[in-house]
Design an enzyme around this catalytic site. Structure first.
Site, short mmCIF file in Angstrom:
data_model
loop_
_atom_site.label_atom_id
_atom_site.label_comp_id
_atom_site.label_asym_id
_atom_site.label_seq_id
_atom_site.Cartn_x
_atom_site.Cartn_y
_atom_site.Cartn_z
N LYS A 53 0.85 -1.21 0.00
CA LYS A 53 0.00 0.00 0.00
C LYS A 53 0.88 1.25 0.00
O LYS A 53 0.65 2.20 -0.74
CB LYS A 53 -0.93 -0.01 1.23
N GLN A 97 -4.49 -1.79 9.79
CA GLN A 97 -4.26 -3.11 9.19
C GLN A 97 -4.76 -4.22 10.13
O GLN A 97 -4.37 -4.25 11.30
CB GLN A 97 -2.76 -3.30 8.89
N ASP A 120 -10.94 2.39 4.40
CA ASP A 120 -11.13 0.94 4.33
C ASP A 120 -12.61 0.59 4.41
O ASP A 120 -12.99 -0.58 4.27
CB ASP A 120 -10.36 0.28 5.49
#
Ligand code: NAD
Length: 288
Positions: A53, A97, A120
């Site tokens: 990312k 994450q 996200d």
């Protein structure tokens, strides 16, 4: 029948090219989209995803920061960090994450991310907007899956879709998105008895489990579109999806490879979400 390959890498590259152009335009106007990723612990798979990312952001001309914490980090420290990022006007996207260590309440952590920076799409508010078919940040992997399905040119409305897996990250949100597209959706999971009974009737199969070769040829209707989300590392080091590619590609009309299918689409969708968050913050009248 031999399936067409749904080339996620190719589609993702084209999405990233357009993100890069938009970043350049934003830069000329004095705004640089910035993503901050929080990683707790040193799970090797998570580190690979986080680094990917970061690298992609940099390649696109965006700003990227990875904040790493040891697994022993306190719950209060992580929440404090997120609250600080929520207030920071130079940060447009925040991604935590997953998975997080057990002692961190991941639901509460995800709820702490500002809705406008939740690139996200995992905040309960954004899940709710998906459920209500309202605009908002959608989780990256399900968004990438829908883009892949639409790229086939097949009409989704009226199709029987079977989603295998019911996680909050992939299974549930993609099932809702397919429902919103007019599919008749069945969700199968670890307690489903006789999985093949459901998949055999499906025009579309999305499998997000993490078990190599779970979907075998006879479980798939001829002409079905098959999206393989699973990623497992085999003993020989190779990556495997959930779908027996050799068998299923003889029956499906379209199939995603692993790697090179859903994975690149996840990153590309995350980058699209990040510039969308930046667009919305700088020009609030454009959001909606
Ligand atoms: P998860 O472990 O949270 O969920 C797995 C789901 O599979 C559960 O809902 C469970 O009920 C279901 N399941 C387990 N065994 C089953 C069985 N025998 N039959 C039917 N259903 C069964 O996982 P997740 O986060 O949703 O990820 C799923 C897979 O997708 C993993 O392999 C993960 O690595 C991969 N993944 C890939 C991407 C990508 O970008 N390519 C993104 C996210 C996840």
């Amino acid at each position: 029948m031999v399936a067409h390959i749904l080339d996620g890498k190719k589609i993702a590259d084209s999405m990233l090219r357009s993100v890069k152009r938009e970043v350049a335009t934003m830069k000329r106007k004095g705004v640089i989209p910035k993503l901050v990723v929080i990683q707790v612990g040193n799970d090797p798979a998570s580190t690979i995803y986080v680094n990917r990312k970061h690298k992609t952001c940099i390649e696109l001309g965006m700003k990227s920061e990875v904040r790493r914490f040891p697994s022993s980090v306190s719950y209060g420290r992580i929440l404090g960090e997120i609250r600080e990022l929520n207030e920071d006007k130079t940060v447009h996207g925040i991604l935590v994450q997953l998975p997080l260590p057990e002692h961190l309440n991941h639901k509460k952590v995800l709820e702490t991310v500002a809705i406008s920076k939740d690139v996200d799409g995992l905040h309960p508010y954004n899940h709710g907007r998906n459920l209500l078919a309202k605009s908002g940040m959608r989780p990256a992997t399900p968004t990438g899956i829908i883009t892949l399905l639409e790229s086939t040119g097949a009409k989704l409305e009226g199709k029987n879709a079977v989603v295998v897996g019911r996680s909050n990250i992939v299974g549930k949100p993609v099932a809702v998105m397919l429902l919103n597209k007019g599919c008749t959706v069945t969700i199968c999971h670890s307690k489903t008895t006789d999985l093949g009974r459901f998949t055999k009737d499906a025009d579309i199969i999305v499998c997000a489990v993490g078990k190599p070769n779970l979907i075998k040829g006879p479980m798939v209707k001829k002409g079905a579109i098959v999206i393989d989300v699973g990623i497992s590392r085999l003993k020989d080091g190779k990556l495997s999806g959930d779908v027996d590619f050799k068998e299923v590609s003889k029956r499906a009309s379209w199939i995603t490879p692993v790697p090179g299918g859903v994975g690149p689409m996840t990153i590309a969708s995350l980058m699209c979400n990040t510039i969308a968050a930046c667009r919305d913050i700088e020009w609030p009248q454009k959001s909606g």
